[in-house]
Structure formats: C-alpha cells, structure tokens
Design a protein around this motif. Structure first.
Motif, short mmCIF file in Angstrom:
data_model
loop_
_atom_site.label_atom_id
_atom_site.label_comp_id
_atom_site.label_asym_id
_atom_site.label_seq_id
_atom_site.Cartn_x
_atom_site.Cartn_y
_atom_site.Cartn_z
N GLY A 279 -1.32 2.61 4.48
CA GLY A 279 -0.75 1.28 4.71
C GLY A 279 -0.99 0.84 6.14
O GLY A 279 -1.38 -0.30 6.41
N ARG B 71 0.84 -1.20 0.00
CA ARG B 71 0.00 0.00 0.00
C ARG B 71 0.88 1.25 0.00
O ARG B 71 0.66 2.19 -0.75
N TYR C 285 0.62 3.31 -3.57
CA TYR C 285 -0.37 4.38 -3.53
C TYR C 285 0.20 5.62 -2.85
O TYR C 285 -0.20 5.97 -1.77
N LEU D 62 -4.58 -0.01 6.73
CA LEU D 62 -4.88 -1.32 6.17
C LEU D 62 -4.43 -2.44 7.10
O LEU D 62 -5.18 -3.40 7.37
#
Lengths: 531, 269
Positions: free
Chosen positions: B108, B82, B86, B111
């Motif tokens: 991140g 992540r 991103y 998540l």
C-alpha cells in the motif's frame, strides 16, 4: 458602429477571409484587400495583410508567456528566430508592453491582455488592423490604454485601422470615417460630424452619440443655431464665455431626510483575500438602505465583484461580517439567500443552460420550489417586461449576445427578489439595449427593490444611478450621491475614473452646479427666457 | 479576477534550460522505472530525489504543496484499499474479516509513494517547459504539429475550465440551485445545469480560439514553421542525457538480472 446583430462582427470576419473560408454559409459579392480577392486567398495568407483582434482578450491568448504569444504568428510565417526576436521587441514596445515579455498573459489586467493580443497581430506587420470591439470588456484605464496604442499605430506607423466600437466619443476623437451597420446593411457612411450631427439619425437605430453632440442639438433647437459639435475641445471653444445660469430650484438638493427604516445590508470591517493573494477587500464597511439604487465603480481588481459576492454568500468573510436584515448571512446558504437576493453574473453564458428562453427564465423559480402555475405566470410577465416574449420558445444559446444578456437578467428578475445585484450588465450592449435595461431596473427600484450594479460606464452612472460606492485597491473610497462624486476631483483621480464628457465640459465652463446630462447643461447655457 | 494556476513556472534554473527532449526522455524512463520497481526503500529514495530535483529547479513550495494536497486523498485511499484487499505476510492487527498485514501495508505504501512520484515527475516536466518547447519536443519526435498543439492547448485550458466551473456553479447557486449537502446521483442530477453550461461555454470558447488561431495565420495543414527558441542540444544536454542513460541503464540491468527492487522490503532477492 451598429446595433447588436447589425452585422459588425460578420463584416470583420469577412475582411480577413474567415468568412467564407472557415464558416458555413453563402457569400455574394467580393472583398478586395489591397487588390486581392479574399475568396481566392486562404486565411493564413490574408492574415499577413489583415490583422484581426477580437473582443474577449482571454480567448485569443493561448500561450504561456507574452513572448511566445507574440512569437506564435511569426513562427507560423516561418521567419528565422533572429527576425522573430526583433519583431517581438518592436511590437511589444509599440503597445507599451515591452516590460512584460516574460510574464504569463493570464496575470495581466484586461487592458494589458488586449494590448498583448494587438502586439501578437502587429508583429506580423499587416498593413490593415481590424478590431472587433476591443475595449468592450475593459475598465476605464484599459480603454484609455488600448485607444492610445491604436491611435499611435495610425499616426506613427500609417496603419489602416478599422474598429468596431460603441464608444462614440472615442470615435469622434480618432475616427476619419464612420460606417453605421444596421440589419446587415451600411445604413450611413460619413465623417464623424456627418454621422453624429444631428444625433437623431443614429439614435433612432439605437446607437449613442457623443454627449456634446446632444448638447449642440439641444442648443440648436432652442436658438436656431447650427452648432455641429462632436469633440470636447470643440464644445469648449464654441461655448466658453457664456454665463451659465443655474436655476434656483435646481440648486443642489439638501441632504435627503434620514430615512427611519433600518438598513438592509450592514457590512462591518469586511476583509477577504483569495488564496495566496493580497487583500481583495481590506476592512470594508458599508450600509445599504432598502430601496437603494447603488452603483459600484472602480477599476478592475479594486474589489467590486468580491464585495458584492459577499452579499449573497458566494464568498464568506475572512474577518468582519455581513448582516442582511439584521441577520448574519453566514448562517445561510447561497441557495437560501437566492430567495431574497438575485445575482446577475458578468458573463451571460455562465448562466444559460436551458433549451428554451421560457425554461431559462423559469429555472430559478423552479429551484425555489414555486407552484408551476405561479412560475408560468411570473415568467410570462417577466418576458413581456423584457420584450422577450417573441423568443419564449427559442434556444437561448442561439440568440445574439445582447439577447442572451437580456435573458440572463430576466432569469434573475423573474425570481422577484428584494435585492438584485448585477455585475457589469451592460458591457457589450448597444445604447438602446443599455437604456432599456436601465429603465427596467429603475422600474424595479421604484417598486421598492434594492438594486446594486457594478459598472465601468460613467455615463450610465450619471444618467441613471443616484448614488455610488467608489472602490480602489480593496477599500471603499467613498459612498456618495452621483452629483457629489463627479465634483470630487481628488476622489476621481485617486480611483482613476473618468467624468462623463458633459460633466467635464460643465466644469471647464465653470458651472457652479455641474450638470450630469446634456439636457441639464443645455438648460444652464440658455437664458432663462429662452429656456 | 482570474486566479488561474498556470502549469509553466517562468524561471532560469538548470532544469528550465535543459532541452525539452531530454526532459521528455527523463519522464518516460522514470515512469517506466516507477512502474517496474516495487521496493519501498527505492520508492522512498526516488520520492526524496524528486523533491531535491524540484528544489534545484526552484519550484515554489506552494506548487509542490498543490501536488500533495490534490493527490493526498487518492494516495491514502489507494493505500488503504491495497492494504485491506491484498493481505500478505504477518498479521499485525485484525478486525472481523479485515487483516492488517505487513505485506499489505508495505505494498500500500509503495503504491502511494509511486503515485506521488509519478505526479512529481510529470510536473517537473510541465513546470519547467514552455508550451512551445513542449510542442516542439513532440514534433521533433515525429508527432504532427497540430497534435502537439492540441495537447498544449488542452493543458493550457485546464485552469481556465476550472475557473469557468467555479463561476458557473456560483451562478446556478445564486439562482437557488441547492447542491450543498446532497449526495451521489441526486447531486450529479442537480448539477446537470452546471455541466450543460460548461459544455456550451467550452464550445463557444473553442470556436473563438479557432478564429484567433486563424487570425495568426495558423493552419493545421502547413508544416513549415520556425520557432523563437529553436531546440539545440548544448554540451550540458549531452552530459545530462549520458548520465540519465547510465543511471537508468544500470538500474534496469540490475532489475532484470538480479531482481533488484522487485521485492517490497529486501533490496536484493
């Protein structure tokens, strides 16, 4: 009773209607249970009349607590919760498991699991209980527990018990009638005495008889007597007072001359524990000579499997070390050690994966990278030795349990390793298959192979295995000759092991040199001239 | 010597005694919230709260550690992916085409926290609910009993299959199957014997299980079943349900009305 593949399990399944309702195939004739034809009643209906218990406790327990396990059948019957509670109490106390009500079935010992399975069926109060080899996978304590529980049900609750078993001595003790199933037919039917005396009839179809029946037969032939013995106490009553003669040349052999050869395995101060558990092995030391034939005995959980798994690297020592031919095995992988150390697992189904028996037996050799010509030659030899050659092109998974067991042993023996380790290779086998297997192992041993065998069967130890390691709670209590072992009361008590029936009788008769086989005791009971 | 891990942990904590339907409601709503919320602080608070919940339910430390240990690699991997793929916000550090950004890092972490929270939520349910309660709560929601049984049995057999896998792979290695140090497809290919033996074992076990179920009178057609511990809402269960609905309702309202929790860092956007 009956040889593997004789139709015992099929008959059990027919008694509660699983055959013909849930299994394919055709059925002729009919089964009446209390006047009800199984063909016209569903299995769930019949379950209230005939309770069926299977061999493997693990596969018939599927709940998270003992209580739920016992409740399951009652919930199916649609009983109110209060009744279910009472029935659980009743059933668990009958099998002596009331204390374990809230426990998880998985943490229990084999005997306890099997007793929970019995309670789960009992709770439904079927008047008939059918048990399909309920003790085949149990250790001696577990066997004793289950037989005691079942016998209690018959004596105090008047239940009808139909039990498949290879334990002839228990059958003689508790059974009223014995049916011998062979090749799908009832070959013999009669009282235990009629079945076991004379022993040749059922021995010829590969079954075992109580050791005292063999003894009686031996005495009868030498003396033209008509002894019909099937139980230990009968034998003692019939034979007490006879002066035992111990032939001079058969006095205990002096301790064998020390072999100069260096040991094959040296285990030093080995300690091991599974994650989050007590010591499975606690400072164990053991030396094994090349060419030894060693039994490893003790109750479940005493550390037998944990110990032998260290010999081929499946487990790595937490502390201590294992030397194989003077080399610490930590440096080698399981696959490397496999060239020299074969290991037969307890459950043949954990080993079998090939499409044919031939390929199965060849798999190990192929893993080791042998030339295909050598592989083919070696496999053929092994199949012949195990009398598996007629099945070479069969699918191993389709064979009977006894044959699958044979295939799994053959697959390891084919690798022609210096050492063969076997974890309970005879559980669930009939007498003939057991004897055949042990004879193959003896032959291998005579060729110089080291054999290590975990077993719960003390008769096998007495008849075939010269020395044994006794384990208890992660420690080695003793490593001695089989004959010394069965004289050592304190040791047997501590490890909670039984003597073979004949050894027990020999001690009751005050034999100065306890016999290990019926033939030996027979000799001692005869006058020298008669013998 | 089975060292199988059971999911259910016997106990008498308040969570054990809570009606399984309430727990099912709790799990469902919390999972929805965990998916909706994207805020780091809220995630952290939920994760902390879940640990408190487990603590109050007397879950042993090693059972919590089991969840962490199992998910740690997944959590870290997801966080890294992540973070790397991103990027958003300020660049903290760059190396070639990779940029470590504040936005990527926050997302991140959100998540990873979400994964752990979801696992702790589900396990709060499984650790404290007996198999029969689990099935019953599903049945009461209109799911056929047989389906509930299938779910319960699947859960029950996970540890058994783990153990079988260990034994089978040991058995194959002891016959010279060398899988150590192999990678990728070669390893998978070499492990075929293990998978095949697993499948055969599973079939055999399921056959025996089917017979054991029948021997207890079980039939998937029969629906008239009673239970040892019939489910019944206690006053406490109504109270817990009310509190749950109140909290979750408020949070959902705030989320949709004011965007509460939808920004990675800021509480209100």
């Amino acid at each position: 009773m009956g040889p593997t593949g004789g139709g015992k399990t099929t008959l059990c399944l027919a008694l509660n209607g699983i055959i013909p309702h849930s299994m394919g195939g055709t059925i002729g004739g009919r089964v009446l249970i209390n006047g009800r034809d199984t063909r016209h009643h569903s299995v769930p209906e019949l379950a209230q009349t005939v309770g069926l218990i299977f061999q493997k406790a693990e596969t018939q327990l599927f709940n998270m607590t003992v209580e739920e396990e016992v409740a399951f059948g009652l919930e199916t019957l649609g009983l109110p919760s209060a009744v279910i509670h009472d029935r659980i109490d009743w059933a668990l106390s009958l099998v002596g498991m009331a204390k374990y009500r809230q426990r998880s079935p998985f943490g229990l010992s084999g005997g306890q699991k099997q007793r929970v399975a019995i309670a789960a069926i009992l709770a439904m109060k079927p008047p008939v209980l059918v048990l399909d080899e309920p003790t085949a996978n149990l250790d001696p304590i577990g066997k004793r527990e289950v037989f005691a529980a079942v016998n209690h049900l018959r004596q105090h609750d008047g239940m009808t018990i139909i039990m498949v078993s290879h334990e002839s001595e228990q059958i003689a003790e508790f059974g009223d009638r014995v049916a011998i199933l062979s090749d799908g037919k009832i070959a013999y039917l009669g009282s235990p005495q009629d079945i076991f005396c004379p022993p040749q009839t059922i021995q010829s179809i590969g079954l075992n008889v109580p050791q005292v029946s063999l003894l009686a037969d031996c005495l009868n032939r030498k003396r033209e007597q008509q002894l019909r013995l099937i139980r230990l106490n009968e034998a003692f009553e019939a034979l007490k007072g006879i002066q035992l003669v111990v032939p001079l040349e058969k006095k205990p052999p002096e301790s064998e001359s020390d072999q100069p050869s260096s040991p094959q395995f040296v285990i030093e101060d080995l300690t091991y524990h599974y994650t989050g558990q007590q010591h499975a092995l606690d400072q164990v030391s053991l030396t094994i000579q090349p060419g030894a034939f060693l039994g490893v005995i003790g109750q479940n959980g005493s550390g037998k499997t944990t110990l032998v798994k260290h010999l081929n690297g499946l487990l790595r020592p937490v502390t201590g070390r294992v030397l194989f031919d003077q080399v610490d095995i930590t440096s080698r992988s399981v696959a490397q050690l496999a060239k020299r150390i074969g290991y037969v697992f307890q459950d043949p189904d954990h080993m079998i994966f090939s499409e044919t028996v031939f390929a199965e037996v060849a798999a190990g050799l192929r893993n080791l990278g042998y030339d295909e010509a050598i592989v083919a030659d070696q496999v053929k030899k092994t199949l012949a030795e195990f009398e598996l050659h007629p099945y070479a092109e069969h699918q191993p998974t389709q064979l009977s349990f006894g044959l699958r067991r044979k295939v799994s042993v053959a697959a390891v023996v084919a690798m022609d390793t210096d050492v063969v380790i076997l974890d309970e290779p005879t559980s669930g086998l009939d007498q003939r298959s057991t004897d055949e297997l042990l004879k193959i192992l003896q032959r291998l041993n005579r060729k110089g192979r080291t054999i290590l065998m975990i077993t719960h069967d003390m008769n096998i130890v007495a008849r075939f295995i010269p020395e044994a390691v006794v384990m208890h709670q992660g420690k080695i209590l003793a490593h001695q000759s089989t004959r010394d072992l069965f004289q050592n009361d304190a040791l047997l008590d501590m490890a909670q092991l039984n003597r073979p029936q004949i050894t027990q009788l020999a001690r009751q008769l005050n034999s100065p040199w306890p016999a290990l086989t019926p033939a030996e005791l027979c000799q001692q009971l005869l006058d020298p001239e008669e013998a | 010597m089975s060292v199988a891990v059971d999911l259910f942990i016997p106990g008498r904590s308040w969570l054990h005694q809570t009606d399984p339907r309430v727990k099912l409601l709790f799990v469902t709503v919390l999972l929805i919230l965990l998916i909706l919320f994207k805020n780091l602080w809220i995630m952290a608070v939920i994760l902390l709260a879940l640990h408190l919940l487990h603590w109050s339910a007397q879950t042993p430390f090693k059972k919590i550690w089991f969840i962490w240990k199992t998910l740690l690699p997944v959590g870290i991997l997801m966080m890294l992916l992540r973070t790397i793929f991103y990027p958003a916000g300020e660049v903290l550090f760059s190396f070639g085409i990779f940029r470590l950004t504040t936005g990527g890092l926050t997302e991140g972490m959100v998540l990873a926290l979400r994964i752990f929270s979801m696992a702790l939520t589900v396990f709060a349910w499984l650790y404290t609910t007996t198999q029969s309660d689990l099935v019953q709560s599903l049945v009461r929601l209109g799911i056929p009993h047989a389906w509930g049984m299938v779910l319960a049995l699947a859960l029950r057999y996970i540890p058994t299959f783990q153990w079988t896998y260990t034994l089978i792979s040991e058995a194959q290695q002891a016959r010279g199957l060398d899988i150590q140090g192999r990678k990728g497809f070669q390893r998978v290919w070499l492990m075929m014997p293990i998978f095949i033996a697993m499948i055969i074992s599973a079939f055999r076990a399921s056959n025996q299980l089917a017979m054991a179920l029948e021997a207890r009178g079980y039939s998937s057609q029969r629906s008239k079943r009673t239970t040892l511990h019939p489910l019944s809402f206690r006053p406490a269960d109504y109270l817990i349900t009310a509190i749950l609905l109140l909290i979750f309702g408020t949070l959902l309202f705030l989320y949709f009305w004011s965007g509460f929790g939808s920004h990675p860092i800021l509480l209100l956007s």
